[in-house]
Design a protein around this motif. Sequence first.
Motif, PDB file in Angstrom:
ATOM      1  N   VAL A   7       0.831  -1.202   0.000  1.00 46.42           N
ATOM      2  CA  VAL A   7       0.000   0.000   0.000  1.00 46.42           C
ATOM      3  C   VAL A   7       0.866   1.251   0.000  1.00 46.42           C
ATOM      4  O   VAL A   7       0.608   2.209  -0.749  1.00 46.42           O
ATOM      5  N   ASN A   8       1.884   1.285   0.834  1.00 46.78           N
ATOM      6  CA  ASN A   8       2.768   2.452   0.891  1.00 46.78           C
ATOM      7  C   ASN A   8       3.466   2.690  -0.439  1.00 46.78           C
ATOM      8  O   ASN A   8       3.613   3.835  -0.887  1.00 46.78           O
ATOM      9  N   ALA A   9       3.883   1.611  -1.091  1.00 50.30           N
ATOM     10  CA  ALA A   9       4.537   1.736  -2.392  1.00 50.30           C
ATOM     11  C   ALA A   9       3.560   2.281  -3.439  1.00 50.30           C
ATOM     12  O   ALA A   9       3.917   3.154  -4.244  1.00 50.30           O
ATOM     13  N   ALA A  10       2.315   1.781  -3.420  1.00 45.79           N
ATOM     14  CA  ALA A  10       1.304   2.247  -4.370  1.00 45.79           C
ATOM     15  C   ALA A  10       0.959   3.713  -4.119  1.00 45.79           C
ATOM     16  O   ALA A  10       0.817   4.506  -5.060  1.00 45.79           O
ATOM     17  N   TYR A  11       0.846   4.068  -2.834  1.00 46.40           N
ATOM     18  CA  TYR A  11       0.519   5.463  -2.492  1.00 46.40           C
ATOM     19  C   TYR A  11       1.637   6.407  -2.929  1.00 46.40           C
ATOM     20  O   TYR A  11       1.372   7.469  -3.509  1.00 46.40           O
ATOM     21  N   ASP A  12       2.877   6.036  -2.663  1.00 48.90           N
ATOM     22  CA  ASP A  12       4.015   6.882  -3.044  1.00 48.90           C
ATOM     23  C   ASP A  12       4.051   7.103  -4.558  1.00 48.90           C
ATOM     24  O   ASP A  12       4.359   8.213  -5.027  1.00 48.90           O
ATOM     25  N   LYS A  13       3.730   6.056  -5.317  1.00 51.21           N
ATOM     26  CA  LYS A  13       3.717   6.178  -6.776  1.00 51.21           C
ATOM     27  C   LYS A  13       2.618   7.138  -7.227  1.00 51.21           C
ATOM     28  O   LYS A  13       2.845   8.000  -8.090  1.00 51.21           O
ATOM     29  N   LEU A  14       1.422   6.998  -6.643  1.00 53.71           N
ATOM     30  CA  LEU A  14       0.318   7.892  -6.986  1.00 53.71           C
ATOM     31  C   LEU A  14       0.622   9.327  -6.579  1.00 53.71           C
ATOM     32  O   LEU A  14       0.333  10.276  -7.313  1.00 53.71           O
ATOM     33  N   ASN A  15       1.214   9.486  -5.407  1.00 57.32           N
ATOM     34  CA  ASN A  15       1.498  10.820  -4.882  1.00 57.32           C
ATOM     35  C   ASN A  15       2.558  11.533  -5.715  1.00 57.32           C
ATOM     36  O   ASN A  15       2.563  12.762  -5.802  1.00 57.32           O
ATOM     37  N   ALA A  16       3.471  10.761  -6.318  1.00 57.30           N
ATOM     38  CA  ALA A  16       4.545  11.342  -7.132  1.00 57.30           C
ATOM     39  C   ALA A  16       4.115  11.604  -8.578  1.00 57.30           C
ATOM     40  O   ALA A  16       4.830  12.269  -9.330  1.00 57.30           O
ATOM     41  N   ASP A  17       2.966  11.081  -8.968  1.00 57.04           N
ATOM     42  CA  ASP A  17       2.479  11.246 -10.337  1.00 57.04           C
ATOM     43  C   ASP A  17       2.199  12.734 -10.613  1.00 57.04           C
ATOM     44  O   ASP A  17       1.409  13.355  -9.898  1.00 57.04           O
ATOM     45  N   PRO A  18       2.800  13.322 -11.622  1.00 63.18           N
ATOM     46  CA  PRO A  18       2.592  14.757 -11.894  1.00 63.18           C
ATOM     47  C   PRO A  18       1.175  15.120 -12.302  1.00 63.18           C
ATOM     48  O   PRO A  18       0.806  16.298 -12.258  1.00 63.18           O
TER      49      PRO A  18
END
Length: 485
Positions: A190-201
Amino acid sequence: MTKELRRLTIIMLLMFLALFGSTSVIQVVQADSLAQNQNNKRAMYDSFDVQRGSIIASGSAIAYSTPSKDVYSWQRQYVDPLMWAPVTGYYNPVLQSRTGIEKALNQQLSGTGSSQFLTRVEQIVTGQPARGSNVMLSLDAKVQKAAYEALGKLRGAVIAIQPKTGRILAMVSSPGFDPNILAAHNANAVNAAYDKLNADPTHPLYNRAIGGDLDPPGSTFKLVTVSAALASGQFTPQSKLPNPVRYTLPGTTTSISNDTRTTCGPGKDVTIADALRLSCNIPMAELAVKVGGDAIRAEAEKYGFNTSFDLPLPSTPSSYPPPTDSAQTALTGFGQGKVTATALQMAMVSAGIANGGVVMKPRMVDEVVGPDLSVQEKFDNAEYGRALDPALNAELVRMMVANVSDGVATNARIDGVAVAGKTGTAQNGDNNPFSLWFTGFAPAEDPQVAVAVVVENGGGVGQSGSGNSIAAPIVKKVMEAVLGK
């Protein structure tokens, strides 16, 4: 009874009453705040055993709980996740994180709200398993689907409101995310998925319908400028304004033009009605200066600008800042400068005009229903305030209808239906893609829905698109879904 015994009895009685009172305050009055306290581990662990209530739209659950084989007992599931994510948000017991309705009505869904006190007592007495309550949304699944499919892969938002009640019928934001991934019980994943979404421009975690990075509303704000002009009593739809090819902003050497780079129709003067119908910038800048920034700001606030609304999702306030000079006021006259807005806000402008000048508070929840189907909470319609007197409002309605029937908003036309609307093509700097807008309502004579659409990044075509070419067809499809066309 001796005096000492009587005194002791009174003291004991007072102590009992104090204990009873403090216990009642803790269990009833302070129940909500204590349940939300992040240090309340008991409430957190107790929640694992509770079957969380469902979030329901049009009679079907769009978020519900199923048994899990881990310590958390229940796994949250989301139906049509990308379509409903801006509404439901997600709930994760592992990380104790939640967004959307899952956060806003967490106590009701988890069965810990003060309105559910008697239900909890009944469950304890009868030995029934603890269950949360169901949240019944105002959103219409058919309208939500139409809005979601119409927006497609474009970056932006759609929101539809019932003008007479303020009930939200659709709320779509794109790009989106799958809340099932963020509700999983694997913390690392979940943390990995959230970090990816949060970094998406492209910011897929933003709910662009009610927040995010706000866009200038462009020419849709001309509705507010004209509303302020009519409310002043100094202007009518037939009032005339100078009609030059270029206009120099007061106190500056900066000049602006209409989108056509020509005059606003023929003649040295143009009426307010024609300037709105043809969506000309120069007459609206001139009008804004004549009306004054303070008056326009006051009118904007009557429609909801500078206010956050509790839907119960909190909205980001749309902004009409205090005017600094006439040049800035001129720019805001056609929705540029420092004015910004959410799709919710521009839908509220249309909904207020559709409702005879009365702006309703927007809401997206109808009821909270207990496991025994009893209604525990009802969310009533409420007025926000009056923006425009009925007679003046009727004139603004006629002008909005002309925009669609005989103006620059023709792509919102619906056969056999009088549609009222306004386009917007907002600039974001000299070389950046436009923000494309449309807001309106239908049918004009008996409005059933008000819709606003904002398409960011120029709809993928830079500065070649317009509100009429890209945003208006989306609004049309949403209106048709409501009207059964």
